[in-house]
Design a protein around this motif. Structure first.
Motif: not given
Ligand code: MG
Ligand code: 0L1
Length: 257
Positions: A104, A106, A136
């Protein structure tokens, strides 16, 4: 009344991560509530520190509606990052080291002068030295990536690995920067930093407040992952992942085949 076996639960979760083998959820069966789950998380991370890892920061989890909807848990949570979870920008992770990894996009902060407990955050630019795009890699230790709130807190919020891109000075606005997650050169997710609690700066307030409840104080020099701007995407063997955050640049990782 005897409470849940904090050390025993931490050991099960640690062994699941070490062996890249999913386990069944534990909270319902063991009577684990959220406070006890943070105690499990502390023991689980201590297990890493005991083998020589270093605590390098904190991460926020479930800071966006997309993430909450994806896993069916609707509370912001926090977890701990250690040095061994960090992957160099452009580096490769061993896919077999994980159970069912997801990635994901970030935003990362490099922390500077943090307020004393109970003091207001004050100027964000005093508290944060620099900002970077990040990826992440999360890997729930529970079968089917399915868990309750205490389960995921105990499991250190699924933290497994992360990449931080080039640092930039804190820009004027962080609240509506475009975010892109590319897998093998194709756009997999599109979002905005507005999805992170309306503004990723709020994630730092929340992190200070929520970790403070458990006696954890953020430190100068630590990293802080503010949370994902989009839902997470499964990481397949051999994939190349790139996260781009408008004005901050990009970072990437590869998964081994
Ligand atoms: Mg995260
Ligand atoms: O970083 C995150 O938002 C993950 C929080 C835990 C839920 C999940 O594994 O997606």
């Amino acid at each position: 009344m005897i409470g849940p076996d904090v050390a025993g639960i931490a050991e099960k979760l640690g062994a699941a991560a070490d062996g890249a083998t999913a386990i069944a959820q534990l909270a319902a069966e063991t009577g684990l509530d959220v406070d006890a789950a943070y105690a499990v998380q502390t023991a689980l991370v201590q297990r890493r520190l005991n083998r020589g890892e270093r605590l390098v920061g904190l991460k926020m989890g479930l800071t966006s509606k997309a993430k909450m909807a994806q896993v069916g848990v609707d509370e912001v949570i926090w977890g701990r990052l250690t040095d061994s979870m960090r992957v160099p920008d452009g580096g490769t992770v061993e896919h077999a080291d994980f159970i069912h990894p997801r990635v994901e996009p970030e935003v990362a902060f490099l922390l500077d002068r943090l307020p004393e407990p109970g003091e207001p955050l004050g100027a964000f630019t005093d508290a944060v030295r620099a900002v970077a795009p990040a990826i992440e890699l999360i890997d729930s230790r529970y079968a089917d990536f399915t868990f309750s709130l205490p389960d995921v807190v105990a499991d250190n919020t699924s933290a497994a690995a992360f990449v931080v891109g080039p640092w930039s000075p804190v820009p004027d606005g962080l609240d509506n920067l475009g975010v892109l997650l590319e897998i093998d050169g194709r756009v997999a997710q599109v979002g905005s930093t507005a999805a992170i609690l309306g503004d990723p700066r709020r994630a730092l307030d929340e992190g200070i407040r929520l970790a403070g409840r458990h006696g954890v104080r953020l430190r100068s020099g630590w990293l802080f992952l503010a949370g994902a701007a989009t839902a997470a995407v499964p990481l397949r063997p051999g994939s190349h992942v790139r996260a781009v955050v408008e004005r901050l640049g990009s970072c990437s990782l590869k998964a081994s085949s």
